[in-house]
Design a protein around this motif. Structure first.
Motif, PDB file in Angstrom:
ATOM      1  N   ASP A  71      -9.224   2.354 -16.422  1.00 13.80           N
ATOM      2  CA  ASP A  71      -9.253   0.932 -16.736  1.00 13.80           C
ATOM      3  C   ASP A  71      -7.911   0.242 -16.485  1.00 13.80           C
ATOM      4  OD1 ASP A  71      -7.838   2.162 -18.698  1.00 13.80           O
ATOM      5  OD2 ASP A  71      -8.929   1.306 -20.402  1.00 13.80           O
ATOM      6  N   PHE A  72      -6.936   0.969 -15.945  1.00 11.50           N
ATOM      7  CA  PHE A  72      -5.643   0.383 -15.602  1.00 11.50           C
ATOM      8  C   PHE A  72      -5.640   0.020 -14.125  1.00 11.50           C
ATOM      9  CE2 PHE A  72      -1.204   0.963 -14.113  1.00 11.50           C
ATOM     10  CZ  PHE A  72      -0.641  -0.094 -14.802  1.00 11.50           C
ATOM     11  N   ALA A  73      -5.135  -1.165 -13.795  1.00 13.20           N
ATOM     12  CA  ALA A  73      -5.200  -1.646 -12.419  1.00 13.20           C
ATOM     13  C   ALA A  73      -3.877  -2.286 -12.016  1.00 13.20           C
ATOM     14  CB  ALA A  73      -6.338  -2.645 -12.256  1.00 13.20           C
ATOM     15  N   ALA A  74      -3.634  -2.299 -10.698  1.00  8.91           N
ATOM     16  CA  ALA A  74      -2.459  -2.943 -10.127  1.00  8.91           C
ATOM     17  C   ALA A  74      -2.868  -3.572  -8.805  1.00  8.91           C
ATOM     18  CB  ALA A  74      -1.322  -1.939  -9.912  1.00  8.91           C
ATOM     19  N   LEU A  75      -2.249  -4.693  -8.471  1.00  9.35           N
ATOM     20  CA  LEU A  75      -2.569  -5.426  -7.255  1.00  9.35           C
ATOM     21  C   LEU A  75      -1.531  -5.126  -6.183  1.00  9.35           C
ATOM     22  CD1 LEU A  75      -4.446  -7.577  -5.953  1.00  9.35           C
ATOM     23  CD2 LEU A  75      -2.808  -9.291  -6.735  1.00  9.35           C
ATOM     24  N   GLU A  76      -2.013  -4.714  -5.013  1.00  9.55           N
ATOM     25  CA  GLU A  76      -1.150  -4.461  -3.864  1.00  9.55           C
ATOM     26  C   GLU A  76      -1.797  -5.089  -2.628  1.00  9.55           C
ATOM     27  OE1 GLU A  76       1.749  -3.167  -3.715  1.00  9.55           O
ATOM     28  OE2 GLU A  76       1.980  -2.309  -5.718  1.00  9.55           O
TER      29      GLU A  76
ATOM     30  N   ILE B  16      -6.926  -3.644  -4.933  1.00  8.51           N
ATOM     31  CA  ILE B  16      -6.813  -3.428  -6.372  1.00  8.51           C
ATOM     32  C   ILE B  16      -6.828  -1.915  -6.596  1.00  8.51           C
ATOM     33  CG2 ILE B  16      -7.793  -3.854  -8.643  1.00  8.51           C
ATOM     34  CD1 ILE B  16      -9.115  -6.341  -7.503  1.00  8.51           C
ATOM     35  N   LEU B  17      -5.680  -1.362  -6.950  1.00 11.37           N
ATOM     36  CA  LEU B  17      -5.567   0.059  -7.242  1.00 11.37           C
ATOM     37  C   LEU B  17      -5.918   0.278  -8.699  1.00 11.37           C
ATOM     38  CD1 LEU B  17      -2.127   0.743  -5.491  1.00 11.37           C
ATOM     39  CD2 LEU B  17      -4.402   0.706  -4.452  1.00 11.37           C
ATOM     40  N   ALA B  18      -6.754   1.251  -8.974  1.00 11.42           N
ATOM     41  CA  ALA B  18      -7.204   1.480 -10.346  1.00 11.42           C
ATOM     42  C   ALA B  18      -7.066   2.947 -10.706  1.00 11.42           C
ATOM     43  CB  ALA B  18      -8.653   1.026 -10.530  1.00 11.42           C
TER      44      ALA B  18
ATOM     45  N   ASP C 255      -7.934   9.327 -12.399  1.00  6.56           N
ATOM     46  CA  ASP C 255      -9.221   8.682 -12.111  1.00  6.56           C
ATOM     47  C   ASP C 255      -9.008   7.545 -11.119  1.00  6.56           C
ATOM     48  OD1 ASP C 255     -11.871   7.931 -12.175  1.00  6.56           O
ATOM     49  OD2 ASP C 255     -11.753   6.901 -14.106  1.00  6.56           O
ATOM     50  N   PRO C 256      -8.700   7.862  -9.842  1.00  6.36           N
ATOM     51  CA  PRO C 256      -8.345   6.808  -8.886  1.00  6.36           C
ATOM     52  C   PRO C 256      -9.571   6.119  -8.286  1.00  6.36           C
ATOM     53  CG  PRO C 256      -8.200   8.939  -7.812  1.00  6.36           C
ATOM     54  CD  PRO C 256      -8.581   9.206  -9.254  1.00  6.36           C
ATOM     55  N   SER C 257      -9.374   4.874  -7.924  1.00 10.19           N
ATOM     56  CA  SER C 257     -10.358   4.112  -7.156  1.00 10.19           C
ATOM     57  C   SER C 257      -9.657   2.904  -6.570  1.00 10.19           C
ATOM     58  CB  SER C 257     -11.554   3.686  -8.006  1.00 10.19           C
ATOM     59  OG  SER C 257     -11.152   2.796  -9.034  1.00 10.19           O
ATOM     60  N   ILE C 258     -10.284   2.306  -5.560  1.00 11.72           N
ATOM     61  CA  ILE C 258      -9.742   1.132  -4.884  1.00 11.72           C
ATOM     62  C   ILE C 258     -10.837   0.087  -4.776  1.00 11.72           C
ATOM     63  CG2 ILE C 258      -8.910   0.221  -2.669  1.00 11.72           C
ATOM     64  CD1 ILE C 258      -7.302   2.666  -2.259  1.00 11.72           C
ATOM     65  N   TRP C 259     -10.481  -1.160  -5.074  1.00 13.29           N
ATOM     66  CA  TRP C 259     -11.387  -2.287  -4.906  1.00 13.29           C
ATOM     67  C   TRP C 259     -10.898  -3.135  -3.744  1.00 13.29           C
ATOM     68  CZ3 TRP C 259     -15.688  -3.399  -8.090  1.00 13.29           C
ATOM     69  CH2 TRP C 259     -15.829  -2.574  -9.203  1.00 13.29           C
ATOM     70  N   ILE C 260     -11.789  -3.400  -2.786  1.00 18.44           N
ATOM     71  CA  ILE C 260     -11.487  -4.280  -1.658  1.00 18.44           C
ATOM     72  C   ILE C 260     -12.655  -5.230  -1.487  1.00 18.44           C
ATOM     73  CG2 ILE C 260     -10.993  -4.444   0.813  1.00 18.44           C
ATOM     74  CD1 ILE C 260      -9.788  -1.713   0.723  1.00 18.44           C
TER      75      ILE C 260
ATOM     76  N   ILE D 221      -3.653   7.420  -4.364  1.00 17.13           N
ATOM     77  CA  ILE D 221      -3.051   6.561  -5.386  1.00 17.13           C
ATOM     78  C   ILE D 221      -2.117   7.398  -6.242  1.00 17.13           C
ATOM     79  CG2 ILE D 221      -3.487   5.026  -7.329  1.00 17.13           C
ATOM     80  CD1 ILE D 221      -6.144   4.351  -6.133  1.00 17.13           C
ATOM     81  N   LEU D 222      -0.902   6.878  -6.451  1.00 15.87           N
ATOM     82  CA  LEU D 222       0.126   7.558  -7.234  1.00 15.87           C
ATOM     83  C   LEU D 222       0.597   6.628  -8.347  1.00 15.87           C
ATOM     84  CD1 LEU D 222       2.297   8.843  -4.244  1.00 15.87           C
ATOM     85  CD2 LEU D 222       0.402  10.044  -5.339  1.00 15.87           C
ATOM     86  N   ASN D 223       1.129   7.228  -9.415  1.00 16.17           N
ATOM     87  CA  ASN D 223       1.740   6.419 -10.462  1.00 16.17           C
ATOM     88  C   ASN D 223       3.197   6.154 -10.100  1.00 16.17           C
ATOM     89  OD1 ASN D 223       3.102   8.822 -11.032  1.00 16.17           O
ATOM     90  ND2 ASN D 223       1.789   9.328 -12.760  1.00 16.17           N
ATOM     91  N   ILE D 224       3.948   5.533 -11.015  1.00 13.04           N
ATOM     92  CA  ILE D 224       5.326   5.177 -10.687  1.00 13.04           C
ATOM     93  C   ILE D 224       6.232   6.398 -10.628  1.00 13.04           C
ATOM     94  CG2 ILE D 224       5.146   2.832 -11.575  1.00 13.04           C
ATOM     95  CD1 ILE D 224       6.396   3.753 -14.150  1.00 13.04           C
ATOM     96  N   GLU D 225       5.755   7.551 -11.116  1.00 14.56           N
ATOM     97  CA  GLU D 225       6.510   8.799 -10.998  1.00 14.56           C
ATOM     98  C   GLU D 225       6.124   9.565  -9.743  1.00 14.56           C
ATOM     99  OE1 GLU D 225       5.005   8.054 -13.990  1.00 14.56           O
ATOM    100  OE2 GLU D 225       6.856   7.394 -14.985  1.00 14.56           O
TER     101      GLU D 225
END
Length: 209
Positions: free
Chosen positions: A169-174, A164-166, A132-137, A122-126
């Motif tokens: 406590d910040f998350a993004a949907l891909e 759900i990339l996390a 603190d990465p994690s993935i929800w499936i 998991i990477l940020n926009i930079e």
């Protein structure tokens, strides 16, 4: 004229055209995107049900202008500076409600196939690794191992699935095309014809895949 996206460090201001409004109420709601993605399985939109939620901030503006004039006014939101997340800004005036969805920051991923499953980074926009990465499936959380890879086992229901990339406590949907677990064996054989003598053992070269 309003920007479509914001970086995490960007200041947030939006321009609103107002007409026939004596008093304008501006409410800002911070949305728990992770919980929303887990429950709804879709991106946050302005149709979000806000009844019962308490606004993080609320301001009132009073105007004394002719009701026929349409005026462009700019509203600044300093509380969103240097923060990642999703917010809904609701504007209420003269019995009407309008909303703006503010999204700051983002996450992306790299994926590769391994014998144990799909390995995610998991990477940020930079394009930098997050802390603190994690993935929800499918409601299940996967965290990185000792080498920093997030290994997701092969799916029994292959196909395009939401991720759900996390980062904390910040998350993004891909979305990702999850592969199924498939085994296949192929091999190439080579033997020297001159070694095939009656009554004698010989050796062959095997290249399996």
């Amino acid at each position: 004229h309003n920007p479509r996206t914001f970086a995490a460090a960007d200041p947030v201001s939006i321009g609103i055209e107002i007409k026939n409004v004596r008093e304008l109420i501006v409410k800002v709601y911070e949305i728990n995107a992770l919980n929303y993605y887990l429950q709804e399985g879709r991106e946050v939109n302005t149709d979000l049900e806000l009844d019962g939620l308490v606004a993080n901030s609320e301001k009132r503006y009073t105007y004394d202008v002719p009701p026929l004039r349409r005026i462009l006014r700019t509203f600044d939101f300093p509380e969103l500076l240097n923060k990642r997340g999703v917010w809904v800004v609701e504007l209420i005036g003269n019995g009407r409600s309008s909303r703006a969805l503010i999204r700051k920051g983002g996450l992306q991923y790299l994926a590769r196939t391994t014998p144990a499953g799909t390995a995610f980074h998991i990477l940020n926009i930079e394009n930098e690794p997050v802390e603190d990465p994690s993935i929800w499936i499918a409601g299940r959380q996967f965290k990185p191992g000792k080498k920093g890879n997030i290994i997701v086992p092969y799916s029994t229901k292959p196909g395009r699935q939401p991720l759900i990339l996390a980062d904390g406590d910040f998350a993004a949907l891909e979305f990702h095309a999850m592969p199924a677990e498939v085994y296949k064996l192929s091999a190439g054989f080579h033997v020297e014809a001159e070694t095939l003598l009656p009554g004698h053992m010989t050796s062959i070269a095997v290249r399996p895949a």
